[in-house]
Design an enzyme around this catalytic site. Structure first.
Site, PDB file in Angstrom:
ATOM      1  N   LYS A  70     -16.287  28.107  69.044  1.00 25.86           N
ATOM      2  CA  LYS A  70     -15.200  27.149  68.848  1.00 25.86           C
ATOM      3  C   LYS A  70     -14.987  26.271  70.072  1.00 25.86           C
ATOM      4  O   LYS A  70     -14.463  25.155  69.965  1.00 25.86           O
ATOM      5  CB  LYS A  70     -13.902  27.890  68.526  1.00 25.86           C
ATOM      6  N   ASP A 119      -6.222  30.612  64.063  1.00 24.75           N
ATOM      7  CA  ASP A 119      -6.270  32.079  64.035  1.00 24.75           C
ATOM      8  C   ASP A 119      -6.619  32.614  65.411  1.00 24.75           C
ATOM      9  O   ASP A 119      -6.705  33.823  65.600  1.00 24.75           O
ATOM     10  CB  ASP A 119      -7.324  32.555  63.026  1.00 24.75           C
TER      11      ASP A 119
END
Length: 386
Positions: A70, A119
């Site tokens: 990410k 998340d």
């Protein structure tokens, strides 16, 4: 495990995700301080254990110190948004990554705020990008996210806003607050009216696929790519770029999701984007997403061969197995969402019907994505033991 065999058209995705975006992202990120290609591990012992010929494991456990793929997406999108904002103010003047990170425009950007729902790992990337560029950042996390993930974001100078409910509830809250306060959303999912920024996030992810293409120059092209689902941003980026690289030799493309958060599987069955109501949180926290990304879905619907769902049953075992190394393999740190592909292969190891349905046998060469390392250190220690 559930399986849906898609009938893909293998359509060109250039109109959805322009290949120029891939090149721009790679040229930018490869020059960032601390950049180095992440390893492509050959897990030959694991392959033998799971009844396939080869397993290639793209190990993102140390990427930029954030321990997740990410870090390639959110931070890059922050940089792109800021550069375009400043270029507009300065009538097209070229703005470099170095200009942003040096503080050259700090005074102009002192009130600039980026926000996102997460998340965990995407929010950490956005917070890191904001920290590197010296701007304000707010990260919205739902109550199912561990406190340690929130602390990791706060250590980068961002403010964490806790939201009741699940990821989709936090996304709703972000949309509302961003409009009200004129903040810039840096989301890894796209939806009606919001598709521009997520393309930068997805383009950042393709740094991995650039690296894989180079790392596999002397290897055989995989027969299968198994990639995690989530909202579909990662899967869409990988699918689009790998298809462009390998063209008619493209591997069979398989998406794996938690059975409690299977929005892409349900969308494939319905033939249209379908939202699922997540009632039970999966251990694979990074994949706990109930609504598909529109960009991701527009790529995947015509280019994915198989959609599968798995339970949480094999996740802990997969984490331990890959950490200790099997049959001479180098041990790899992989978090809960990072072992989804391994867990899927464990689940079908003795299921001849499912192996046949997926075309997986002892000759199969499978590319997997270890999307995260120990991004939740406490949970990782509880599961793996160190």
């Amino acid at each position: 495990m559930q399986h849906f065999k898609n009938n893909p058209e293998y359509s060109n995705t250039d109109h959805v995700l322009n290949p120029k975006l891939f090149e721009e992202a790679y040229e930018s990120i490869k020059n960032w301080s601390g950049y180095q290609p992440s390893p492509l591990q050959d897990l030959n012992g694991m392959a033998n254990e799971l009844g396939v010929n080869k397993i290639y494991f793209k190990d993102e456990s140390e990427r930029f110190g954030l321990k997740s793929f990410k870090s390639l997406g959110g931070a890059y999108a922050v940089v792109r948004v800021l550069k375009e904002h400043l270029q507009t103010k300065h009538q097209g003047q070229e703005i470099t990554d170095e200009d942003l990170k040096s503080g050259k425009y700090a005074e102009e950007l002192k009130n600039f705020t980026v926000v996102t729902a997460t998340d965990g790992n995407h929010g950490r990337s956005v917070a890191w990008g904001a920290h590197e560029c010296g701007i304000n950042c707010k990260i919205y996390m739902h109550k199912g996210v561990s406190k340690s993930r929130g602390i990791a974001v706060e250590l980068l100078g961002a403010e964490v806003v806790w939201v009741d409910g699940n990821y989709d509830d936090s996304l709703v809250r972000v949309k509302h607050d961003a409009i009200e306060n004129e903040w810039y959303i840096i989301s890894d999912t796209s939806y009606d009216g919001y598709t521009y920024v997520p393309k930068f996030v997805m383009a950042g992810y393709t740094v991995m696929t650039y690296e894989i293409a180079k790392q596999m120059e002397e290897e055989q092209i995989p027969t299968h790519i198994i990639v995690q689902g989530g909202v579909g941003g990662l899967a869409g980026a990988v699918c689009a770029h790998m298809a462009a690289i390998w063209k008619e030799h493209r591997p069979r493309f398989v998406i794996v999701e938690p059975e409690t958060a299977d929005c892409l599987y349900q969308s494939a069955k319905a033939g249209k984007p379908t939202m699922v109501d997540i009632k039970v949180e999966t251990l694979m926290g990074g994949l706990s997403c109930g609504e598909p990304s529109t960009i991701g879905w527009n790529i995947l619907k015509d280019n994915t061969d198989d959609f599968i769902t798995i339970s949480d049953d094999n996740i802990k075992s997969a984490m331990r197995l890959i950490a200790m190394g099997v049959g001479g393999d180098h041990g790899v740190e992989a978090g809960e969402s990072g072992v989804a592909g391994i867990a899927a292969l464990m689940e079908i190891k003795d299921n001849d019907e499912m192996r046949a349905a997926l075309g997986i046998n002892t000759d199969s060469r499978i590319l997997l994505f270890g999307t995260e390392g120990a991004t939740d250190p406490e949970l990782y220690k509880d599961i793996v033991g160190s």
